[in-house]
Design a protein around this motif. Structure first.
Motif, PDB file in Angstrom:
ATOM      1  N   SER A   6      65.910 133.877  60.935  1.00  0.00           N
ATOM      2  CA  SER A   6      64.564 134.383  61.194  1.00  0.00           C
ATOM      3  C   SER A   6      64.577 135.693  61.970  1.00  0.00           C
ATOM      4  O   SER A   6      63.525 136.234  62.274  1.00  0.00           O
ATOM      5  N   PHE A   9      62.346 138.853  60.762  1.00  0.00           N
ATOM      6  CA  PHE A   9      60.926 138.642  60.993  1.00  0.00           C
ATOM      7  C   PHE A   9      60.590 138.793  62.470  1.00  0.00           C
ATOM      8  O   PHE A   9      59.635 139.461  62.833  1.00  0.00           O
ATOM      9  N   ASP A  79      53.639 130.006  66.092  1.00  0.00           N
ATOM     10  CA  ASP A  79      54.591 130.940  65.479  1.00  0.00           C
ATOM     11  C   ASP A  79      55.991 130.349  65.446  1.00  0.00           C
ATOM     12  O   ASP A  79      56.715 130.491  64.461  1.00  0.00           O
ATOM     13  N   THR A  82      56.167 127.696  62.715  1.00  0.00           N
ATOM     14  CA  THR A  82      56.103 128.351  61.405  1.00  0.00           C
ATOM     15  C   THR A  82      57.452 128.985  61.070  1.00  0.00           C
ATOM     16  O   THR A  82      57.958 128.842  59.949  1.00  0.00           O
ATOM     17  N   ASP A  83      58.050 129.688  62.037  1.00  0.00           N
ATOM     18  CA  ASP A  83      59.357 130.302  61.830  1.00  0.00           C
ATOM     19  C   ASP A  83      60.414 129.245  61.543  1.00  0.00           C
ATOM     20  O   ASP A  83      61.270 129.417  60.673  1.00  0.00           O
ATOM     21  N   LYS A  85      60.032 126.191  60.264  1.00  0.00           N
ATOM     22  CA  LYS A  85      59.844 125.613  58.925  1.00  0.00           C
ATOM     23  C   LYS A  85      60.281 126.583  57.831  1.00  0.00           C
ATOM     24  O   LYS A  85      60.887 126.175  56.841  1.00  0.00           O
ATOM     25  N   SER A  86      60.004 127.877  58.013  1.00  0.00           N
ATOM     26  CA  SER A  86      60.398 128.850  56.982  1.00  0.00           C
ATOM     27  C   SER A  86      61.916 129.029  56.928  1.00  0.00           C
ATOM     28  O   SER A  86      62.450 129.435  55.904  1.00  0.00           O
ATOM     29  N   ALA A  87      62.609 128.701  58.019  1.00  0.00           N
ATOM     30  CA  ALA A  87      64.070 128.792  58.038  1.00  0.00           C
ATOM     31  C   ALA A  87      64.726 127.488  57.589  1.00  0.00           C
ATOM     32  O   ALA A  87      65.955 127.391  57.561  1.00  0.00           O
ATOM     33  N   LYS A  90      63.216 120.933  59.933  1.00  0.00           N
ATOM     34  CA  LYS A  90      62.240 119.874  59.674  1.00  0.00           C
ATOM     35  C   LYS A  90      62.117 118.987  60.906  1.00  0.00           C
ATOM     36  O   LYS A  90      63.070 118.813  61.670  1.00  0.00           O
TER      37      LYS A  90
END
Length: 111
Positions: A6, A9, A79, A82-83, A85-87, A90
């Motif tokens: 991450s 970003f 944030d 969100t970061d 989960k996008s990486a 879980k």
């Protein structure tokens, strides 16, 4: 140097803060709170050099820099999650786990 997935970003997100810190002297009011997730799947039979090395062992955890108030810290958690989960992180049974530990656990359940 190995950077967390991450990082690009997060760098773009905080680039202005990073650049201003390099060119302007910091003020007392410029303090920040560093918040990170740590993987709950660390340790217990994990190989230090194995294929499923935990991201937290290398400090590759998702993180955010929040303002120095409780409200800023609370708002930054969205944030952070969100970061994460996008990486590929879980939340399993209330505990955050990195993608490597998730894969490790999935492989060991097959055996």
């Amino acid at each position: 140097m190995h950077l967390p997935p991450s990082f690009p970003f997060l760098y773009r997100k905080y680039e202005r803060l990073i650049m201003s810190a390099q060119t302007e002297p910091l003020k007392e009011s410029d303090m920040a709170i560093f918040i990170t997730l740590r993987c709950e799947g660390r340790g217990e039979g994990r190989s230090e050099f194995g294929k499923y090395r935990c991201w937290s062992d290398d400090n590759d955890d998702p993180y955010v820099l929040a303002g120095d108030t409780k409200k800023d810290a609370y708002l930054s958690l969205e944030d952070l999650f969100t970061d994460a989960k996008s990486a590929g992180w879980k939340r399993i049974n209330g505990e955050w786990m990195c993608p490597s530990c998730i894969a490790f656990n999935a492989e060991n359940k097959k055996a």
